[in-house]
Design a protein around this motif. Structure first.
Motif: not given
Ligand code: NDP
Length: 311
Positions: A87-89, A165-170, A310-311
């Motif tokens: 899990t993540r924060l 993003a990869t999927r549509p959002k509302d 990966g996320y």
């Molecule tokens: P999330 O993991 O919650 O969400 C990732 C988003 O990116 C989702 O909307 C996902 O789409 C989209 N996504 C992933 N892969 C792709 C792709 N190949 N093409 C298009 N869209 C993609 O991330 P968070 O919003 O919580 O955080 C984003 C990043 O911010 C973290 O991964 C971290 O690296 C960074 N971070 C930086 C900090 C800083 O201090 N600079 C602090 C904290 C975080 P879908 O929703 O459709 O799955």
């Protein structure tokens, strides 16, 4: 009966604030620094930021790995991750801090602050009439936990806000785009592009010379997620040529950013040392504790990461 242990490891975050924030929520769990654990078989939970290789092998009864942060790229890329929920924060203050930083960055470019800073250095009164927010297109790449909040904040200021993003959002006030084909048309119209994508095999090096050439000429670029998503030499080249007009960069391919990086000296680039947002023990503790209770009761956990994705 001896209590379960939560083992903490971070070379970056101090232990005591996390222990003190978590302890009131978890009276049945002993919270220890990993190096102080003498009975590793009692360790059921780990709260970790970039633990060393082999770290998890010590703990045969692990039930959950909690990443001490939002970005899980380092964790999921390891080859020794145990087969337990990861899990993540999810920290409301972390989200607010990130949204605030993104809004600051967007306003910095929208209000042409780099231009005024340059003019000030030259003691030059250089009026530029402000544009309406609604006439400025902002594209937020990545609409996850933090990206969504940032896009909402930008939209609240009245910008023509789009998200990808990869999927549509509302999301109220945010035009949703998704999938690879939608990216270039969005970049071509955005005045400000904000990268909030996670670092995955699919996003590593994604913003390369070819994609930068698809940006609207003179667009501003903000990166608050991970430096490795961007081909940094290509970004430097695009800034030098003016193809990218200005940038706010909080993350870099190598951190600390080497002294030799040309980014330091670029007048229209703001470099900040990876601090757009940080995890705050007081506001993250309740969510960590709720997940530990859920695992203990055999219930599903929240904020679970999919290591394969990966996320
Ligand atoms: P999330 O993991 O919650 O969400 C990732 C988003 O990116 C989702 O909307 C996902 O789409 C989209 N996504 C992933 N892969 C792709 C792709 N190949 N093409 C298009 N869209 C993609 O991330 P968070 O919003 O919580 O955080 C984003 C990043 O911010 C973290 O991964 C971290 O690296 C960074 N971070 C930086 C900090 C800083 O201090 N600079 C602090 C904290 C975080 P879908 O929703 O459709 O799955």
């Amino acid at each position: 009966m001896s209590r379960d242990i939560l083992a903490f490891y971070s070379a970056f975050d101090p232990f005591e604030p996390w222990r003190d924030a978590l302890a009131p929520h978890l009276p049945d769990v002993e919270i220890l620094r990993a190096e102080d654990v003498t009975e590793p078989e009692r360790v059921r939970f780990t709260l970790v930021w970039k633990p060393p290789a082999g770290f998890f092998a010590r703990f045969p009864n692990l039930a959950m790995v909690i990443n001490l942060g939002a970005g899980v790229d380092q964790l999921v890329a390891r080859d020794d991750l145990p087969d337990v929920p990861v899990t993540r924060l999810s920290d409301p203050e972390m989200g607010r801090m990130m949204a605030g930083f993104v809004l600051f960055s967007v306003l910095r470019h929208a209000r042409e602050i780099p231009h005024f800073e340059q003019a000030q250095r030259e003691s030059r009164w250089s009026y530029r009439h402000p544009k309406r927010a609604a006439d400025i297109c902002v594209a937020v790449l990545g609409l996850g936990e933090l990206g969504r909040l940032a896009a909402e904040e930008v939209a609240r200021q009245g910008f023509d806000t789009h998200g990808w993003a990869t999927r549509p959002k509302d999301i109220a006030g945010v035009v949703s785009h998704h999938g690879p084909e939608a990216l270039r048309p969005l970049l071509a119209r955005a005045d400000i592009v904000v990268c909030m994508l996670p670092l995955t095999p699919g996003t590593r090096g994604m913003i390369d010379a070819g994609l930068l050439a698809a940006f609207k000429p003179g667009a501003a670029f903000v990166n608050v997620s991970r430096g490795e998503i961007v081909d940094e030499p290509a970004l430097v080249g695009a800034l030098e040529s003016g193809r990218i007009g200005s940038a706010t960069l909080d993350v870099f391919a190598a951190e600390p950013l080497p002294e030799t990086s040309p980014l330091w000296q670029m007048p229209r680039v703001l470099v900040t040392p990876h601090l757009a947002s940080v995890a705050i023990p007081e506001s993250a503790a309740a969510q960590i504790a709720a997940n530990i209770r859920a695992i203990t009761e055999g219930a599903p956990v929240a904020n679970r990461v999919d290591p394969a994705r990966g996320y």
